[in-house]
Design a protein around this motif. Structure first.
Motif, PDB file in Angstrom:
ATOM      1  N   ALA A 277      -0.810  -4.976   1.285  1.00  0.00           N
ATOM      2  CA  ALA A 277       0.644  -4.575   1.877  1.00  0.00           C
ATOM      3  C   ALA A 277       1.773  -4.750   1.626  1.00  0.00           C
ATOM      4  O   ALA A 277       3.136  -4.271   1.023  1.00  0.00           O
ATOM      5  CB  ALA A 277       1.056  -6.139   3.213  1.00  0.00           C
ATOM      6  N   ASN A 278       1.985  -5.522   0.382  1.00  0.00           N
ATOM      7  CA  ASN A 278       3.115  -5.965  -0.557  1.00  0.00           C
ATOM      8  C   ASN A 278       3.331  -5.052  -1.964  1.00  0.00           C
ATOM      9  O   ASN A 278       3.890  -4.604  -2.962  1.00  0.00           O
ATOM     10  CB  ASN A 278       2.640  -7.601  -1.128  1.00  0.00           C
ATOM     11  CG  ASN A 278       3.493  -8.673  -0.744  1.00  0.00           C
ATOM     12  OD1 ASN A 278       3.635  -8.071   0.760  1.00  0.00           O
ATOM     13  ND2 ASN A 278       2.841  -9.457  -0.617  1.00  0.00           N
ATOM     14  N   LEU A 279       1.464  -4.038  -2.088  1.00  0.00           N
ATOM     15  CA  LEU A 279       1.341  -3.926  -3.106  1.00  0.00           C
ATOM     16  C   LEU A 279       2.206  -2.457  -4.259  1.00  0.00           C
ATOM     17  O   LEU A 279       2.786  -2.515  -4.865  1.00  0.00           O
ATOM     18  CB  LEU A 279      -0.290  -2.811  -3.297  1.00  0.00           C
ATOM     19  CG  LEU A 279       0.021  -2.314  -4.263  1.00  0.00           C
ATOM     20  CD1 LEU A 279      -0.501  -2.607  -5.674  1.00  0.00           C
ATOM     21  CD2 LEU A 279      -1.646  -1.326  -4.396  1.00  0.00           C
ATOM     22  N   PHE A 280       2.451  -1.692  -2.831  1.00  0.00           N
ATOM     23  CA  PHE A 280       3.425  -0.923  -3.632  1.00  0.00           C
ATOM     24  C   PHE A 280       5.027  -1.026  -4.313  1.00  0.00           C
ATOM     25  O   PHE A 280       5.656   0.019  -4.196  1.00  0.00           O
ATOM     26  CB  PHE A 280       3.665   0.247  -2.756  1.00  0.00           C
ATOM     27  CG  PHE A 280       2.468   1.337  -2.619  1.00  0.00           C
ATOM     28  CD1 PHE A 280       0.926   1.521  -3.501  1.00  0.00           C
ATOM     29  CD2 PHE A 280       1.569   2.115  -1.607  1.00  0.00           C
ATOM     30  CE1 PHE A 280       0.531   2.322  -3.819  1.00  0.00           C
ATOM     31  CE2 PHE A 280      -0.107   2.251  -1.300  1.00  0.00           C
ATOM     32  CZ  PHE A 280       0.156   3.037  -2.787  1.00  0.00           C
ATOM     33  N   SER A 281       5.565  -1.773  -2.638  1.00  0.00           N
ATOM     34  CA  SER A 281       7.140  -2.873  -3.065  1.00  0.00           C
ATOM     35  C   SER A 281       6.401  -3.350  -4.101  1.00  0.00           C
ATOM     36  O   SER A 281       7.997  -3.168  -4.440  1.00  0.00           O
ATOM     37  CB  SER A 281       7.815  -3.298  -1.830  1.00  0.00           C
ATOM     38  OG  SER A 281       7.154  -4.594  -1.573  1.00  0.00           O
ATOM     39  N   TYR A 282       5.795  -3.562  -4.807  1.00  0.00           N
ATOM     40  CA  TYR A 282       6.100  -4.808  -5.476  1.00  0.00           C
ATOM     41  C   TYR A 282       5.751  -4.297  -6.839  1.00  0.00           C
ATOM     42  O   TYR A 282       6.870  -3.737  -8.063  1.00  0.00           O
ATOM     43  CB  TYR A 282       4.977  -5.799  -5.739  1.00  0.00           C
ATOM     44  CG  TYR A 282       5.228  -6.539  -5.374  1.00  0.00           C
ATOM     45  CD1 TYR A 282       6.202  -7.494  -4.015  1.00  0.00           C
ATOM     46  CD2 TYR A 282       4.308  -8.106  -5.252  1.00  0.00           C
ATOM     47  CE1 TYR A 282       6.020  -7.669  -3.468  1.00  0.00           C
ATOM     48  CE2 TYR A 282       4.558  -9.113  -3.864  1.00  0.00           C
ATOM     49  CZ  TYR A 282       5.337  -9.659  -3.495  1.00  0.00           C
ATOM     50  OH  TYR A 282       6.132  -9.417  -2.394  1.00  0.00           O
ATOM     51  N   LEU A 283       4.464  -3.020  -6.818  1.00  0.00           N
ATOM     52  CA  LEU A 283       5.241  -1.598  -8.604  1.00  0.00           C
ATOM     53  C   LEU A 283       6.343  -1.568  -8.020  1.00  0.00           C
ATOM     54  O   LEU A 283       6.729  -1.091  -9.160  1.00  0.00           O
ATOM     55  CB  LEU A 283       3.639  -0.876  -7.973  1.00  0.00           C
ATOM     56  CG  LEU A 283       2.928  -1.297  -8.226  1.00  0.00           C
ATOM     57  CD1 LEU A 283       1.885  -0.118  -8.096  1.00  0.00           C
ATOM     58  CD2 LEU A 283       2.685  -1.639  -9.783  1.00  0.00           C
ATOM     59  N   ARG A 284       7.286  -0.724  -7.314  1.00  0.00           N
ATOM     60  CA  ARG A 284       8.663  -0.315  -7.213  1.00  0.00           C
ATOM     61  C   ARG A 284       9.623  -1.213  -7.291  1.00  0.00           C
ATOM     62  O   ARG A 284       9.914  -0.780  -8.723  1.00  0.00           O
ATOM     63  CB  ARG A 284       9.275  -0.044  -5.848  1.00  0.00           C
ATOM     64  CG  ARG A 284       8.454   1.299  -5.466  1.00  0.00           C
ATOM     65  CD  ARG A 284       8.878   2.216  -4.199  1.00  0.00           C
ATOM     66  NE  ARG A 284       8.373   2.924  -3.298  1.00  0.00           N
ATOM     67  CZ  ARG A 284       8.729   4.355  -3.682  1.00  0.00           C
ATOM     68  NH1 ARG A 284      10.039   4.919  -4.136  1.00  0.00           N
ATOM     69  NH2 ARG A 284       8.049   5.710  -3.114  1.00  0.00           N
ATOM     70  N   ALA A 285       9.271  -2.385  -7.523  1.00  0.00           N
ATOM     71  CA  ALA A 285      10.692  -3.766  -7.924  1.00  0.00           C
ATOM     72  C   ALA A 285      10.186  -3.760  -9.253  1.00  0.00           C
ATOM     73  O   ALA A 285      11.380  -3.584 -10.139  1.00  0.00           O
ATOM     74  CB  ALA A 285      10.055  -4.625  -6.768  1.00  0.00           C
ATOM     75  N   LEU A 286       8.810  -4.350  -9.835  1.00  0.00           N
ATOM     76  CA  LEU A 286       9.017  -4.398 -11.250  1.00  0.00           C
ATOM     77  C   LEU A 286       9.618  -3.028 -11.869  1.00  0.00           C
ATOM     78  O   LEU A 286       9.669  -2.871 -13.500  1.00  0.00           O
ATOM     79  CB  LEU A 286       7.260  -5.065 -11.459  1.00  0.00           C
ATOM     80  CG  LEU A 286       7.277  -5.683 -10.765  1.00  0.00           C
ATOM     81  CD1 LEU A 286       5.751  -6.482 -10.723  1.00  0.00           C
ATOM     82  CD2 LEU A 286       8.092  -7.579 -11.276  1.00  0.00           C
TER      83      LEU A 286
END
Ligand code: TXA
Ligand code: MG
Length: 320
Positions: A277-286
């Motif tokens: 659930a966190n994968l894509f939004s964390y990749l975008r954020a980093l």
């Protein structure tokens, strides 16, 4: 635009040939009338997606799916077990399939799915026909898990975004090709072992070059670097170098962690569903932090870990 009360407007816009982003349980989709070739041409253009990469048709229920695709016993069993849900089936197109050839990139197969999200379901019900719904991102970017992600990729290129909050699954649907031997074309939000348990057999692997021998790719969208952030991604990090951002999983006690310019933990308690659930939004954020590299800790490969590792591997291949 919020979801409540806007379903009718979304369905009406799709009927008018417009492009409407809406949440599904996996990721946000970009919807268009599957029977409207000009609308689909605009959808490919809005995403910057090559025409050879076919789209998934979403429908409201199995009966609607059976109007556009031919189901054998295996497909029927999978559909009954997992729809609505994060499973896409690739099947022979039905003879009088209403879906435009452009949507299926001229293939004689079609990818079909019944999503399990109240907003997606309500829009499909109100529209009453198949709606193509690729992920609502620019081609090659990571898939959107919030309306804000859609906005940042596609604002000005599409007509409407229905905001239904953050999605729950976070990775795209699992794609199974119902060929002679059912084949896992894309690991995704439905873990392989759940499918294999229902089938009573293992899913075949696509051949390495994902070419079916007729010069057509089996899963045309599975280009090696399909999910690439701009920042280089380094997998299986065991230590952190200065200037690197860290995408952690589980206890982040690796060497040099203090040197990381930014840290996000997919799941501190090591939960794979939370990590997906966190994968894509964390990749975008980093990706937005100006780091030299995004270093990623190892993620176990079982259950949803197969899909997470697949997307991470593609992210690490970089842009073409
Ligand atoms: O979870 C999902 O499936 C999301 C939500 C929005 O529904 N959609 C999604 O669509 O991930 P997209 O377009 O990003 O990925 C669809 C994949 C592509 O890799 C495409 O090549 C493959 O499905 N595909 C579509 N039709 C196919 C076909 N006839 N044979 C093989 N692969 C197909
Ligand atoms: Mg996509």
């Amino acid at each position: 635009m919020s979801a409540a009360g806007n379903i009718a407007r979304a369905a009406e816009s799709i009927r008018e040939g417009k492009l409407v982003a809406f949440p599904t349980e996996t990721v946000y989709g970009l919807g268009a009338d599957a029977a409207n070739a000009p609308a689909i041409a605009r959808l490919y253009e809005a995403k910057g997606r090559p025409f050879f990469n076919p789209l998934i048709a979403t429908v409201g229920d199995i009966a609607a799916a059976m109007k556009i695709a031919r189901f054998d016993a295996t497909a029927t069993r999978l559909a009954k077990a997992f729809w609505p849900g994060p499973l896409t089936l690739v099947l022979p197109k039905a003879r009088d399939c209403a879906v435009a050839d452009l949507a299926t990139a001229g293939l004689d197969t079609i990818a079909v799915r019944v999503p399990a999200h109240p907003v997606a379901c309500a829009i499909l019900r109100a529209f009453g026909g198949p709606v193509v719904a690729p992920s609502a991102n620019l081609s090659g970017h990571v898939s959107p898990t919030t309306a804000a992600h859609v906005q940042s990729d596609l604002a000005g290129r599409i007509d409407l975004i229905v905001d239904g909050g953050a999605v729950t699954v976070g990775v795209e649907s699992t794609i199974v090709g119902c060929f002679d031997a059912p084949m896992l074309l894309r690991p995704g939000g439905l873990p392989r072992d759940e499918i294999e348990r229902v089938l009573g057999r293992q899913l075949a692997r696509p051949p390495e070059d994902t070419d079916n021998g007729a010069g057509q790719p089996l899963a045309p969208g599975m280009l090696a670097s399909h999910y690439a952030p701009r920042t280089p991604v380094r997998l299986n990090a065991e230590r952190i170098e200065s200037g690197e951002a860290l995408l952690a999983f589980g206890p982040a006690s690796l060497a040099g962690v203090g040197k990381a310019s930014a840290v996000l933990n997919l799941s501190a308690r090591g939960d794979l569903a939370e990590a997906a659930a966190n994968l894509f939004s964390y990749l975008r954020a980093l990706d937005g932090k100006g780091a030299r590299t995004i270093a990623v800790m190892p993620v176990p490969h079982h259950g949803l870990g197969e899909a997470i590792n697949d997307r991470l591997r593609r992210a690490a291949m970089g842009r073409e």
